[in-house]
Scaffold this motif. Structure first.
Motif, PDB file in Angstrom:
ATOM      1  N   VAL A 166       0.854  -1.190   0.000  1.00  0.00           N
ATOM      2  CA  VAL A 166       0.000   0.000   0.000  1.00  0.00           C
ATOM      3  C   VAL A 166       0.891   1.242   0.000  1.00  0.00           C
ATOM      4  O   VAL A 166       1.807   1.351   0.822  1.00  0.00           O
ATOM      5  N   PRO A 167       0.664   2.204  -0.879  1.00  0.00           N
ATOM      6  CA  PRO A 167       1.544   3.375  -0.938  1.00  0.00           C
ATOM      7  C   PRO A 167       1.289   4.421   0.138  1.00  0.00           C
ATOM      8  O   PRO A 167       2.169   5.220   0.445  1.00  0.00           O
ATOM      9  N   HIS A 168       0.073   4.441   0.736  1.00  0.00           N
ATOM     10  CA  HIS A 168      -0.274   5.547   1.636  1.00  0.00           C
ATOM     11  C   HIS A 168      -1.102   5.035   2.808  1.00  0.00           C
ATOM     12  O   HIS A 168      -2.139   4.391   2.620  1.00  0.00           O
ATOM     13  N   LEU A 169      -0.652   5.328   4.017  1.00  0.00           N
ATOM     14  CA  LEU A 169      -1.389   5.016   5.243  1.00  0.00           C
ATOM     15  C   LEU A 169      -1.712   6.317   5.957  1.00  0.00           C
ATOM     16  O   LEU A 169      -0.816   7.130   6.220  1.00  0.00           O
ATOM     17  N   VAL A 170      -2.981   6.522   6.266  1.00  0.00           N
ATOM     18  CA  VAL A 170      -3.405   7.692   7.039  1.00  0.00           C
ATOM     19  C   VAL A 170      -3.837   7.193   8.416  1.00  0.00           C
ATOM     20  O   VAL A 170      -4.806   6.438   8.528  1.00  0.00           O
ATOM     21  N   HIS A 171      -3.113   7.588   9.425  1.00  0.00           N
ATOM     22  CA  HIS A 171      -3.345   7.116  10.786  1.00  0.00           C
ATOM     23  C   HIS A 171      -4.050   8.182  11.600  1.00  0.00           C
ATOM     24  O   HIS A 171      -3.568   9.322  11.688  1.00  0.00           O
ATOM     25  N   GLN A 172      -5.184   7.815  12.198  1.00  0.00           N
ATOM     26  CA  GLN A 172      -5.862   8.768  13.076  1.00  0.00           C
ATOM     27  C   GLN A 172      -5.210   8.722  14.448  1.00  0.00           C
ATOM     28  O   GLN A 172      -5.443   7.809  15.231  1.00  0.00           O
ATOM     29  N   SER A 173      -4.419   9.728  14.716  1.00  0.00           N
ATOM     30  CA  SER A 173      -3.833   9.889  16.026  1.00  0.00           C
ATOM     31  C   SER A 173      -4.800  10.746  16.856  1.00  0.00           C
ATOM     32  O   SER A 173      -6.011  10.635  16.703  1.00  0.00           O
ATOM     33  N   SER A 174      -4.288  11.625  17.690  1.00  0.00           N
ATOM     34  CA  SER A 174      -5.161  12.359  18.604  1.00  0.00           C
ATOM     35  C   SER A 174      -4.388  13.482  19.274  1.00  0.00           C
ATOM     36  O   SER A 174      -3.155  13.429  19.388  1.00  0.00           O
ATOM     37  N   LEU A 175      -5.121  14.484  19.741  1.00  0.00           N
ATOM     38  CA  LEU A 175      -4.471  15.476  20.598  1.00  0.00           C
ATOM     39  C   LEU A 175      -3.935  14.818  21.860  1.00  0.00           C
ATOM     40  O   LEU A 175      -3.073  15.377  22.552  1.00  0.00           O
ATOM     41  N   GLY A 176      -4.408  13.595  22.164  1.00  0.00           N
ATOM     42  CA  GLY A 176      -3.959  12.870  23.343  1.00  0.00           C
ATOM     43  C   GLY A 176      -2.495  12.495  23.336  1.00  0.00           C
ATOM     44  O   GLY A 176      -1.954  12.102  24.369  1.00  0.00           O
ATOM     45  N   VAL A 177      -1.811  12.605  22.194  1.00  0.00           N
ATOM     46  CA  VAL A 177      -0.383  12.270  22.170  1.00  0.00           C
ATOM     47  C   VAL A 177       0.475  13.388  22.752  1.00  0.00           C
ATOM     48  O   VAL A 177       1.638  13.157  23.100  1.00  0.00           O
ATOM     49  N   TYR A 178      -0.074  14.579  22.875  1.00  0.00           N
ATOM     50  CA  TYR A 178       0.757  15.711  23.279  1.00  0.00           C
ATOM     51  C   TYR A 178       1.073  15.696  24.777  1.00  0.00           C
ATOM     52  O   TYR A 178       0.275  15.245  25.601  1.00  0.00           O
ATOM     53  N   SER A 179       2.232  16.220  25.091  1.00  0.00           N
ATOM     54  CA  SER A 179       2.648  16.378  26.480  1.00  0.00           C
ATOM     55  C   SER A 179       1.848  17.506  27.127  1.00  0.00           C
ATOM     56  O   SER A 179       1.285  18.363  26.432  1.00  0.00           O
ATOM     57  N   PRO A 180       1.786  17.534  28.454  1.00  0.00           N
ATOM     58  CA  PRO A 180       1.017  18.584  29.141  1.00  0.00           C
ATOM     59  C   PRO A 180       1.454  19.985  28.741  1.00  0.00           C
ATOM     60  O   PRO A 180       2.616  20.232  28.443  1.00  0.00           O
ATOM     61  N   ARG A 181       0.486  20.887  28.753  1.00  0.00           N
ATOM     62  CA  ARG A 181       0.707  22.272  28.337  1.00  0.00           C
ATOM     63  C   ARG A 181       1.312  23.085  29.471  1.00  0.00           C
ATOM     64  O   ARG A 181       1.242  22.693  30.648  1.00  0.00           O
ATOM     65  N   SER A 182       1.871  24.212  29.114  1.00  0.00           N
ATOM     66  CA  SER A 182       2.376  25.146  30.109  1.00  0.00           C
ATOM     67  C   SER A 182       1.437  26.331  30.282  1.00  0.00           C
ATOM     68  O   SER A 182       1.443  26.999  31.325  1.00  0.00           O
ATOM     69  N   ASP A 183       0.615  26.620  29.239  1.00  0.00           N
ATOM     70  CA  ASP A 183      -0.370  27.689  29.308  1.00  0.00           C
ATOM     71  C   ASP A 183      -1.423  27.419  28.230  1.00  0.00           C
ATOM     72  O   ASP A 183      -1.486  26.321  27.681  1.00  0.00           O
ATOM     73  N   ASP A 184      -2.253  28.397  27.942  1.00  0.00           N
ATOM     74  CA  ASP A 184      -3.335  28.206  26.972  1.00  0.00           C
ATOM     75  C   ASP A 184      -2.961  28.617  25.554  1.00  0.00           C
ATOM     76  O   ASP A 184      -3.833  28.760  24.693  1.00  0.00           O
ATOM     77  N   THR A 185      -1.680  28.784  25.283  1.00  0.00           N
ATOM     78  CA  THR A 185      -1.247  29.098  23.920  1.00  0.00           C
ATOM     79  C   THR A 185      -1.362  27.852  23.051  1.00  0.00           C
ATOM     80  O   THR A 185      -0.798  26.808  23.393  1.00  0.00           O
ATOM     81  N   PRO A 186      -2.109  27.902  21.939  1.00  0.00           N
ATOM     82  CA  PRO A 186      -2.225  26.723  21.067  1.00  0.00           C
ATOM     83  C   PRO A 186      -0.863  26.277  20.551  1.00  0.00           C
ATOM     84  O   PRO A 186       0.010  27.098  20.252  1.00  0.00           O
ATOM     85  N   VAL A 187      -0.678  24.970  20.441  1.00  0.00           N
ATOM     86  CA  VAL A 187       0.609  24.416  20.009  1.00  0.00           C
ATOM     87  C   VAL A 187       0.473  23.823  18.618  1.00  0.00           C
ATOM     88  O   VAL A 187      -0.602  23.369  18.203  1.00  0.00           O
ATOM     89  N   ASP A 188       1.598  23.821  17.876  1.00  0.00           N
ATOM     90  CA  ASP A 188       1.590  23.192  16.565  1.00  0.00           C
ATOM     91  C   ASP A 188       2.104  21.755  16.685  1.00  0.00           C
ATOM     92  O   ASP A 188       2.311  21.232  17.795  1.00  0.00           O
ATOM     93  N   GLU A 189       2.341  21.118  15.552  1.00  0.00           N
ATOM     94  CA  GLU A 189       2.669  19.690  15.531  1.00  0.00           C
ATOM     95  C   GLU A 189       4.064  19.382  16.076  1.00  0.00           C
ATOM     96  O   GLU A 189       4.416  18.202  16.247  1.00  0.00           O
ATOM     97  N   SER A 190       4.869  20.406  16.355  1.00  0.00           N
ATOM     98  CA  SER A 190       6.207  20.180  16.896  1.00  0.00           C
ATOM     99  C   SER A 190       6.210  20.019  18.418  1.00  0.00           C
ATOM    100  O   SER A 190       7.260  19.711  19.003  1.00  0.00           O
ATOM    101  N   TRP A 191       5.050  20.215  19.060  1.00  0.00           N
ATOM    102  CA  TRP A 191       4.982  20.074  20.518  1.00  0.00           C
ATOM    103  C   TRP A 191       5.338  18.637  20.905  1.00  0.00           C
ATOM    104  O   TRP A 191       4.980  17.694  20.201  1.00  0.00           O
ATOM    105  N   PRO A 192       6.048  18.422  22.020  1.00  0.00           N
ATOM    106  CA  PRO A 192       6.444  17.064  22.419  1.00  0.00           C
ATOM    107  C   PRO A 192       5.252  16.105  22.525  1.00  0.00           C
ATOM    108  O   PRO A 192       4.155  16.504  22.931  1.00  0.00           O
ATOM    109  N   THR A 193       5.486  14.868  22.178  1.00  0.00           N
ATOM    110  CA  THR A 193       4.414  13.865  22.152  1.00  0.00           C
ATOM    111  C   THR A 193       4.721  12.732  23.130  1.00  0.00           C
ATOM    112  O   THR A 193       4.955  11.584  22.733  1.00  0.00           O
ATOM    113  N   HIS A 194       4.703  13.067  24.418  1.00  0.00           N
ATOM    114  CA  HIS A 194       4.901  12.055  25.456  1.00  0.00           C
ATOM    115  C   HIS A 194       3.593  11.727  26.172  1.00  0.00           C
ATOM    116  O   HIS A 194       3.576  10.849  27.038  1.00  0.00           O
ATOM    117  N   GLY A 195       2.523  12.414  25.822  1.00  0.00           N
ATOM    118  CA  GLY A 195       1.216  12.109  26.373  1.00  0.00           C
ATOM    119  C   GLY A 195       1.049  12.476  27.834  1.00  0.00           C
ATOM    120  O   GLY A 195       1.905  13.132  28.451  1.00  0.00           O
TER     121      GLY A 195
END
Length: 351
Positions: free
Chosen positions: A105-134
C-alpha cells in the motif's frame, strides 16, 4: 481510489464513509461487527478483529490493491480491561502497518489524537512540533503515543504515512453511543434537559472539531499524500461555560482536584464507565494550532466548537444514532437489557 478504512462503523468512520462515497471512491470497510443489510455497492464490508493474530493475514488480504488505508480503529471500552484496549489500539496499529507494507500500500493515514501531546504550560495553542509524550495517568493517551511510535518506526520506506491529530470529534449521530458510555442505564435521554446545575471546573478548555470537518481533512490528505502530522480543531475551544449553556444548566465551579477523587471512586465502583485519565487529559493537554492544515491542505472547519457540541447534545437528548453496531440506538430498555445480559459497558466482555 480504492481505500480501505479500519474502524469504519464508528463515530469518525461513518462520517468518512459519507464523504468518500460522495466523492465516488471504491471503499472497503473493516470492523469487528459490520452493519447488517448494507446495500451501498461502493462499500464492501469485511469483519476483522484487530486484537487477534489472524487479523494480520485478513488485513493483508483486504489491503491488496488498495491505493490507501485509513486507520481509525480504536477502543474505549471496557475501560477496566486496559490489556484489551492496548491489544486493539497498539497491537492493532502494529498489524495494520505491517499488513500495509506486505500488501504494498503506498499511503497510510493514521488517526492519532491530541492525546499524544505532552502537558501544556499555558493556553497558547501548540503546533505539531509540541512534544508527544502524552499524559502519564491516561491509558488512552499512552496508547496513542505508542501507536505514533510505531508510525515513527515505519517511516522512511515505500509507505507514506500521514497522521491526523484532531481534538474531540463530535457529530449528532454519536448521541446514542455517548449516552451508552456516559449515562447510567436507567437514566432516560430526556433527563439531560432537566439539569439545573452543572458542577465543573470553570478553567476547562477543550479543542473540538466536527466529524464532517475531519472527514474533509481526510479527503484532502488522501488526494495530496503529505507526510507528517496535522492538528485539526475549530478555532476557539469549548469552555465550561459553553458546556453548561448547551445543557441549559447553571455552571457551578468545582475544582478538578475535587472532581478527580469522586470520578475515580465512581469508576472503580463501576458506577460510570469513564476512567479518571480522561479528566487528567482535559486539564493537561494543550490547545491546538491547526495552521499547517489550513496552509498546506487548504482545510477550514465549517463549525465552531460550540456549534459542534450543541449538535452532540441535541443528538444525546433525541437518541440520535446510525445504522452501525457502534452507533446503534440507545433506549433505557435496551441499556438495561444489555446491563443484565452482559454487565455494565465498563466491565462487560466483548461480544
Amino acid at each position: 481510489m480504492r481505500i480501505v478504512i479500519t474502524g469504519a462503523t464508528g463515530n469518525m468512520g461513518t462520517a468518512l464513509l459519507r464523504r468518500l462515497t460522495a466523492d465516488g471512491h471504491d471503499l472497503v470497510g473493516l470492523a469487528r461487527r459490520i452493519p447488517e443489510g448494507s446495500t451501498d455497492p461502493r462499500v464492501a464490508w469485511r469483519s476483522v478483529d484487530l486484537t487477534t493474530g489472524e487479523s494480520a493475514y485478513e488485513l493483508a488480504d483486504a489491503f491488496a490493491g488498495a491505493d490507501a488505508v485509513v486507520h481509525l480503529a480504536w477502543g474505549f471500552q471496557p475501560s477496566h480491561d486496559v490489556g484489551h484496549l492496548e491489544r486493539l489500539g497498539v497491537d492493532g496499529t502494529r498489524r495494520v502497518i505491517r499488513a500495509a507494507v506486505v500488501a504494498g500500500v503506498p499511503h497510510l493515514v493514521h488517526q492519532s489524537s491530541l492525546g499524544v501531546y505532552s502537558p501544556r504550560s499555558d493556553d497558547t495553542p501548540v503546533d505539531e512540533s509540541w512534544p508527544t509524550h502524552g499524559v502519564r495517568t491516561s491509558p488512552y493517551s499512552q496508547h496513542k503515543v505508542a501507536a505514533e511510535r510505531l508510525c515513527d518506526e515505519a517511516e522512511g520506506g515505500d509507505l507514506t504515512i500521514t497522521r491526523l491529530r484532531p481534538g474531540i470529534i463530535g457529530q449528532r449521530a454519536a448521541g446514542s453511543s455517548l449516552l451508552r458510555y456516559g449515562v447510567p442505564a436507567p437514566v432516560p435521554a430526556r433527563a439531560l434537559g432537566l439539569l439545573p446545575v452543572l458542577p465543573l471546573d470553570r478553567r476547562l478548555r477543550i479543542p473540538v472539531v466536527h466529524a464532517d470537518d475531519v472527514a474533509d481533512a481526510y479527503a484532502r490528505v488522501l488526494d495530496q499524500r503529505p507526510t507528517g502530522a496535522f492538528n485539526l480543531a475549530a478555532p476557539d475551544p469549548l469552555t465550561a461555560v459553553a458546556i453548561a449553556a448547551a445543557f441549559g444548566a447553571r455552571l457551578v465551579h468545582v475544582p478538578s482536584s475535587v472532581m478527580r477523587p469522586a470520578m475515580s471512586a465512581a469508576w472503580h465502583l463501576r458506577l460510570q464507565q469513564v476512567d479518571p485519565g480522561w479528566l487528567d487529559m482535559a486539564f493537561a493537554l494543550p490547545l491546538l494550532d491547526s495552521g499547517r492544515a489550513r496552509t498546506e491542505l487548504g482545510w477550514t472547519p465549517t463549525r465552531t466548537a460550540v456549534e459542534t457540541f450543541a449538535e452532540v447534545v441535541d443528538g444525546m437528548r433525541t437518541g440520535a444514532s446510525a445504522p452501525t453496531p457502534v452507533l446503534r440506538p440507545r433506549t433505557v430498555r435496551s441499556a438495561l437489557r444489555d446491563a443484565v445480559r452482559h454487565g455494565t459497558v465498563g466491565r462487560r466482555e466483548r461480544s
